[in-house]
Motif scaffolding. Structure first.
Motif, PDB file in Angstrom:
ATOM      1  N   ARG A 349       0.854  -1.147  -0.070  1.00  0.00           N
ATOM      2  CA  ARG A 349       0.024  -0.034   0.093  1.00  0.00           C
ATOM      3  C   ARG A 349       0.895   1.248   0.096  1.00  0.00           C
ATOM      4  O   ARG A 349       0.531   2.354  -0.584  1.00  0.00           O
ATOM      5  N   SER A 350       2.167   1.193   0.634  1.00  0.00           N
ATOM      6  CA  SER A 350       2.678   2.393   0.618  1.00  0.00           C
ATOM      7  C   SER A 350       3.304   2.688  -0.581  1.00  0.00           C
ATOM      8  O   SER A 350       3.773   3.678  -1.060  1.00  0.00           O
ATOM      9  N   ASN A 351       3.518   1.652  -1.255  1.00  0.00           N
ATOM     10  CA  ASN A 351       4.290   1.724  -2.723  1.00  0.00           C
ATOM     11  C   ASN A 351       3.131   2.109  -3.677  1.00  0.00           C
ATOM     12  O   ASN A 351       3.566   2.599  -4.508  1.00  0.00           O
ATOM     13  N   ARG A 352       1.881   2.154  -3.466  1.00  0.00           N
ATOM     14  CA  ARG A 352       0.760   2.497  -4.249  1.00  0.00           C
ATOM     15  C   ARG A 352      -0.170   3.657  -3.606  1.00  0.00           C
ATOM     16  O   ARG A 352      -1.211   3.098  -3.345  1.00  0.00           O
ATOM     17  N   PRO A 353       0.629   4.622  -3.468  1.00  0.00           N
ATOM     18  CA  PRO A 353      -0.619   5.825  -2.820  1.00  0.00           C
ATOM     19  C   PRO A 353      -1.829   5.962  -3.568  1.00  0.00           C
ATOM     20  O   PRO A 353      -2.657   6.351  -2.876  1.00  0.00           O
ATOM     21  N   ASN A 354      -2.137   5.546  -4.971  1.00  0.00           N
ATOM     22  CA  ASN A 354      -3.257   5.775  -5.435  1.00  0.00           C
ATOM     23  C   ASN A 354      -4.011   4.564  -5.506  1.00  0.00           C
ATOM     24  O   ASN A 354      -5.276   4.761  -5.951  1.00  0.00           O
ATOM     25  N   LEU A 355      -3.747   3.652  -4.766  1.00  0.00           N
ATOM     26  CA  LEU A 355      -4.603   2.409  -4.947  1.00  0.00           C
ATOM     27  C   LEU A 355      -5.981   2.666  -4.028  1.00  0.00           C
ATOM     28  O   LEU A 355      -5.840   3.286  -2.998  1.00  0.00           O
ATOM     29  N   GLU A 356      -6.785   2.459  -4.771  1.00  0.00           N
ATOM     30  CA  GLU A 356      -8.301   2.631  -4.248  1.00  0.00           C
ATOM     31  C   GLU A 356      -8.527   1.533  -3.076  1.00  0.00           C
ATOM     32  O   GLU A 356      -8.369   0.332  -3.402  1.00  0.00           O
ATOM     33  N   HIS A 358     -10.895  -0.072   0.143  1.00  0.00           N
ATOM     34  CA  HIS A 358     -12.187   0.199   0.942  1.00  0.00           C
ATOM     35  C   HIS A 358     -11.774  -0.366   2.362  1.00  0.00           C
ATOM     36  O   HIS A 358     -10.976  -1.343   2.629  1.00  0.00           O
ATOM     37  N   ASP A 359     -12.323   0.297   3.369  1.00  0.00           N
ATOM     38  CA  ASP A 359     -12.074   0.297   4.676  1.00  0.00           C
ATOM     39  C   ASP A 359     -12.241  -1.065   5.094  1.00  0.00           C
ATOM     40  O   ASP A 359     -11.599  -1.743   5.970  1.00  0.00           O
ATOM     41  N   GLU A 360     -13.305  -1.868   4.778  1.00  0.00           N
ATOM     42  CA  GLU A 360     -13.685  -3.337   4.790  1.00  0.00           C
ATOM     43  C   GLU A 360     -13.007  -4.375   3.865  1.00  0.00           C
ATOM     44  O   GLU A 360     -12.275  -5.380   4.142  1.00  0.00           O
ATOM     45  N   HIS A 361     -13.153  -4.001   2.738  1.00  0.00           N
ATOM     46  CA  HIS A 361     -12.525  -5.216   1.703  1.00  0.00           C
ATOM     47  C   HIS A 361     -11.176  -4.731   1.080  1.00  0.00           C
ATOM     48  O   HIS A 361     -10.728  -5.573  -0.013  1.00  0.00           O
ATOM     49  N   GLY A 362     -10.628  -3.600   1.352  1.00  0.00           N
ATOM     50  CA  GLY A 362      -9.257  -3.315   0.789  1.00  0.00           C
ATOM     51  C   GLY A 362      -9.579  -3.248  -0.825  1.00  0.00           C
ATOM     52  O   GLY A 362     -10.293  -2.417  -1.244  1.00  0.00           O
ATOM     53  N   ASP A 363      -8.570  -3.837  -1.430  1.00  0.00           N
ATOM     54  CA  ASP A 363      -8.656  -3.722  -2.765  1.00  0.00           C
ATOM     55  C   ASP A 363      -9.340  -4.587  -3.633  1.00  0.00           C
ATOM     56  O   ASP A 363      -9.412  -4.483  -4.947  1.00  0.00           O
ATOM     57  N   ARG A 364     -10.136  -5.548  -2.809  1.00  0.00           N
ATOM     58  CA  ARG A 364     -10.866  -6.505  -3.514  1.00  0.00           C
ATOM     59  C   ARG A 364     -12.064  -5.712  -4.421  1.00  0.00           C
ATOM     60  O   ARG A 364     -12.679  -4.891  -3.522  1.00  0.00           O
ATOM     61  N   ARG A 365     -12.124  -6.168  -5.548  1.00  0.00           N
ATOM     62  CA  ARG A 365     -13.293  -5.472  -6.319  1.00  0.00           C
ATOM     63  C   ARG A 365     -13.594  -6.300  -7.628  1.00  0.00           C
ATOM     64  O   ARG A 365     -12.624  -6.684  -7.979  1.00  0.00           O
ATOM     65  N   THR A 366     -14.795  -5.947  -8.429  1.00  0.00           N
ATOM     66  CA  THR A 366     -14.856  -6.325  -9.551  1.00  0.00           C
ATOM     67  C   THR A 366     -14.753  -5.126 -10.573  1.00  0.00           C
ATOM     68  O   THR A 366     -15.444  -4.254 -10.252  1.00  0.00           O
ATOM     69  N   GLU A 367     -14.160  -5.345 -11.733  1.00  0.00           N
ATOM     70  CA  GLU A 367     -14.205  -4.203 -12.510  1.00  0.00           C
ATOM     71  C   GLU A 367     -14.096  -5.005 -14.014  1.00  0.00           C
ATOM     72  O   GLU A 367     -12.854  -5.463 -14.519  1.00  0.00           O
ATOM     73  N   LEU A 368     -14.986  -4.803 -14.900  1.00  0.00           N
ATOM     74  CA  LEU A 368     -15.126  -5.595 -16.221  1.00  0.00           C
ATOM     75  C   LEU A 368     -15.749  -4.694 -17.140  1.00  0.00           C
ATOM     76  O   LEU A 368     -16.517  -3.581 -16.798  1.00  0.00           O
ATOM     77  N   VAL A 369     -14.992  -4.871 -18.333  1.00  0.00           N
ATOM     78  CA  VAL A 369     -15.504  -4.158 -19.381  1.00  0.00           C
ATOM     79  C   VAL A 369     -16.278  -4.869 -20.426  1.00  0.00           C
ATOM     80  O   VAL A 369     -15.597  -6.088 -20.850  1.00  0.00           O
ATOM     81  N   PHE A 370     -17.545  -4.484 -20.878  1.00  0.00           N
ATOM     82  CA  PHE A 370     -18.125  -5.388 -21.946  1.00  0.00           C
ATOM     83  C   PHE A 370     -18.185  -4.474 -23.569  1.00  0.00           C
ATOM     84  O   PHE A 370     -18.663  -3.321 -23.216  1.00  0.00           O
TER      85      PHE A 370
END
Length: 415
Positions: A349-356, A358-370
């Motif tokens: 995280r310290s090496n990725r200051p722009n990382l989005e 989440h307080d509970e889920h951290g970087d876990r997320r779905t991001e899909l393009v169709f």
């Protein structure tokens, strides 16, 4: 001699499936080189069959250390060594104006291009000029029409044709719609739409027998590794959705969609000229692996490209999903940062200051393009929502067909 050694020798990289017309294009360029002296690197001289009329003597290529002189002063080389060694040796031992590299029909041009832009030994001598993909246009259209073609299917070791075609097009500056004489005007327009969806900045040229003005491929200076608008369609859709003029659905920790003021919800039109559009789907709630796999298997054939990262319940891996026409594959890219031990997590995280985060889920997320044409975005979004885990399922042990070890790959849908 036009070579500017200060700027580097320009390089044109050719790609395309077997039978698309790369060999014919090579012979055309050699026949019409004009005042240029070309060097041509090919993967397998036995398959390339450079026209005997261009060879200095005889009807067969007699190679001296993999290099032969052609009658018009050009050089043709069999790629016996690794590419890096071959191109450095060529620049040191030979004098020529332009290098043409024909990448294998079963590989993408991007790794070849990276060699010339990131390896100092090569990059100091060469500059990538143009990335060219030659398409067998009728086969290209058939591949994305979803027709059952067993001969085009891949195996676990051999990627399907649709995957390769998409990645070859997505990095291209110029796409030759070859065998145009075998297509109707409507089919050619469809092919141009597909190319435009996959790579909006690519110049499309309709050709017969790969006949094209060499100036459009040699010295065109179309490649620029730093240009944002060289991004393929799916990456551009993501960037647009992240910007002020695109809005994607996000979910809070309970999975409820956060309201946005814009009704487009990440919907993006790459260009009015193309009859295609794209949308981005994001969620902070994981997918039920079986229901998400079923969604992917049922993805309509009007979606020509889908790509992104999925968060799957009971799986600590970031799983990338790549769909190209009828083929869908999933690859475990590595663990979510949030799943790592605290010290390692904090370091990332310290090496990725722009990382989005989440307080509970951290970087876990779905991001899909169709990306596609004539699809029902509302129905697809609803199906994606239905594939998310319910509150009751969130902490359950759930099995599915997706890989759980870094680097592992799963075929979700066969071509």
């Amino acid at each position: 001699m036009e070579t500017n050694t200060d700027d580097g020798i320009p390089v044109t990289i050719l790609s395309g499936s077997l039978g698309a017309g790369k060999t014919t294009l090579l012979n055309h360029l050699l026949s019409n080189a004009g005042d240029r002296t070309l060097a041509v690197l090919v993967n397998d001289m036995g398959e390339v069959n450079v026209d005997a009329e261009l060879v200095a003597e005889g009807s067969e290529l007699e190679l001296d250390d993999g290099v032969t002189e052609l009658s018009n002063g050009c050089i043709c080389c069999e790629l016996q060594d690794d590419l890096e060694t071959a191109v450095v040796r060529l620049a040191r031992d030979r004098s020529f104006d332009h290098l043409v590299v024909e990448s294998s029909g079963i590989s993408e041009p991007a790794p070849v291009a990276r060699l010339f832009t990131t390896e100092s030994r090569v990059a100091a001598r060469y500059d990538v000029d143009t990335l060219v993909t030659v398409l067998d246009t009728p086969a290209f259209l058939e591949t994305f029409a979803g027709e059952d073609q067993p001969e085009r299917r891949g195996t676990a070791e051999d990627r399907p044709l649709s995957d390769l075609l998409v990645e070859q097009v997505e990095v291209s500056n110029v796409v030759l719609l070859n065998k145009a004489d075998l297509c109707s005007e409507a089919e050619l327009a469809d092919a141009e739409e597909l190319v435009g969806a996959l790579q909006p900045d690519a110049e499309t040229i309709r050709t017969e027998f790969s006949a094209v003005d060499p100036d459009r491929l040699l010295g065109a200076a179309l490649f620029d590794a730093g240009r944002v608008n060289d991004l393929p369609g799916w990456k551009r859709a993501l960037e647009s959705a992240d910007g002020d003029d695109g809005h994607a659905d996000h979910h809070d920790h309970d999975g409820r969609a956060e309201s946005r003021t814009d009704d487009h919800h990440g919907h993006h039109h790459p260009d009015e000229v193309y009859g295609v559009s794209s949308f981005v789907y994001r969620s902070r709630r994981p997918f039920h692996p079986e229901r998400f796999a079923a969604f992917l298997r049922d993805l309509p054939r009007s979606i020509v490209r889908a790509k992104g990262t999925a968060w799957l319940a009971d799986n600590e891996m970031r799983v990338s999903v790549a769909q190209a026409g009828p083929s869908i594959r999933a690859t475990a890219q590595g663990p979510w940062i949030a799943s790592l031990p605290e010290v390692e997590r904090d370091m990332y995280r310290s090496n990725r200051p722009n990382l989005e985060w989440h307080d509970e889920h951290g970087d876990r997320r779905t991001e899909l393009v169709f990306i596609g044409t004539d699809y029902d975005e509302g129905a697809l979004r609803a199906a994606l929502e239905d594939a998310l885990v319910t509150d009751e399922e969130w902490d359950s042990d759930l099995d599915g067909p997706f890989p759980a070890e870094q680097g592992a790959e799963t075929v979700v849908r066969e071509p």
